[in-house]
Design a protein around this motif. Structure first.
Motif, PDB file in Angstrom:
ATOM      1  N   LEU A 110       0.853  -1.189   0.000  1.00 33.26           N
ATOM      2  CA  LEU A 110       0.000   0.000   0.000  1.00 33.26           C
ATOM      3  C   LEU A 110       0.892   1.244   0.000  1.00 33.26           C
ATOM      4  CD1 LEU A 110      -3.008  -0.727   2.368  1.00 33.26           C
ATOM      5  CD2 LEU A 110      -3.004  -0.461  -0.105  1.00 33.26           C
TER       6      LEU A 110
ATOM      7  N   ARG B  93      -4.635   1.576  -4.774  1.00 30.94           N
ATOM      8  CA  ARG B  93      -3.749   0.542  -5.319  1.00 30.94           C
ATOM      9  C   ARG B  93      -4.599  -0.473  -6.064  1.00 30.94           C
ATOM     10  NH1 ARG B  93      -0.046  -2.310  -7.058  1.00 30.94           N
ATOM     11  NH2 ARG B  93       1.893  -2.797  -5.986  1.00 30.94           N
TER      12      ARG B  93
ATOM     13  N   SER C 173      -4.638  -4.081  -8.159  1.00 34.27           N
ATOM     14  CA  SER C 173      -3.883  -5.313  -8.327  1.00 34.27           C
ATOM     15  C   SER C 173      -4.745  -6.339  -9.052  1.00 34.27           C
ATOM     16  CB  SER C 173      -3.441  -5.857  -6.967  1.00 34.27           C
ATOM     17  OG  SER C 173      -2.631  -7.003  -7.120  1.00 34.27           O
TER      18      SER C 173
END
Length: 304
Positions: A121, A126, A128
């Motif tokens: 983080l 973020r 992914s």
């Protein structure tokens, strides 16, 4: 076991609250706890106040580490997006977005079954991709995703479940022989006279995703305010019929794999093609939407 199944679907974006975080010691944490117990018992036995003080200081640090692990997940905002279809044997990529008010670089782990993805983080948001193995055609259930951390000292694992109850489409794996050069026409005939691409268009229609840019009628589109595409009349002999009944020598799953390969090859050759399956007929067309429609019909065939 029923008590291990995912709960009711969570609304997204999902904010991690106190009641959804679980914390348990790791093997390393249990070893440290055992060592501290031995240290304190020995200190009491030998009346060693300095050792007792050291033991209680370390215990307080371990307790703070457990609280820090809980706080590492508290307040995170989680969102997922739909995974794009893949072919059986490939890997689904499930996009997961995590928002944090304190991007301090702490390590998180995303899990779904055997699938795992680590991330740090280091930003307010973020994104992914969680890789999920797709081994069988059809709908693949994604019941829940687990977010966990061993922050800060690795003494305990804190985790939270995000209940999804979503599905991702898995196309059949393409296998078999290449598409024959001579393929039955979509109308069952041997062809008729028709205009070629170089001639005048037969009529105009609205733009559909996957249409070639060179087919767009820009002047007509400017007049109407909507993209118009030139539709050309084609010879029926140029329209392929990919027929389930033409493969009696193959078993059930082999027929599906062979037709999947032919759909991909017909699309690559920019040919119009129809698909005939038991109880299902998809009219001749081409483009990304038509390809998806055909591959979805093959993927959702009953398992033999």
């Amino acid at each position: 076991m029923p008590w291990l199944r995912a709960g009711a679907r969570d609304a997204q974006p999902f904010t991690v609250g106190n009641r959804r975080i679980y914390v348990l010691p790791t093997r390393f944490g249990l070893f440290v706890g055992l060592a501290l117990a031995v240290l304190n018992l020995g200190s009491l036995n030998y009346n060693n106040n300095a050792a007792l003080l050291l033991g209680f200081v370390v215990i307080s640090l371990c307790n703070n580490a457990l609280i820090a692990g809980h706080l590492s997940l508290l307040g995170l905002r989680l969102r997922t997006q739909s995974a794009a279809p893949v072919f059986a044997g490939q890997t689904l990529q499930l996009p997961v977005l995590i928002e944090s008010a304190k991007p301090d670089g702490r390590q998180l782990l995303l899990e779904h079954g055997e699938a795992r993805c680590a991330l740090a983080l280091d930003a307010a948001e973020r994104r992914s991709l969680l890789p999920i193995a797709a081994e069988r055609r059809g709908w693949q259930d994604i019941d829940r995703v687990t977010v966990s951390t061993h922050h800060p000292l690795g003494l305990a694992r804190a985790w939270c479940h995000l209940n999804l109850h979503e599905r991702a489409l898995v196309y059949p794996a393409p296998r078999g022989k290449p598409l024959p050069m001579q393929t039955p026409a979509a109308d069952g005939g041997i062809g008729r006279s028709a205009r070629d691409r170089s001639d005048q268009p037969h009529h105009l229609r609205e733009y559909r995703s996957g249409d070639a840019r060179k087919q767009i009628a820009w002047k007509a589109s400017a007049r109407t305010g909507q993209l118009q595409v030139r539709e050309y009349e084609r010879a029926s002999a140029d329209e392929l019929l990919l027929d389930w009944r033409d493969l009696p020598h193959l078993d059930y799953e082999a027929r599906i794999a062979q037709l999947t390969l032919w759909v991909l090859e017909a699309e690559r050759r920019q040919r119009r093609y129809a698909l005939q399956l038991p109880g299902v007929r998809i009219a001749a067309d081409s483009g990304a939407e038509h390809r998806h429609q055909c591959l979805q019909a093959l993927a959702l065939m009953p398992h033999g």
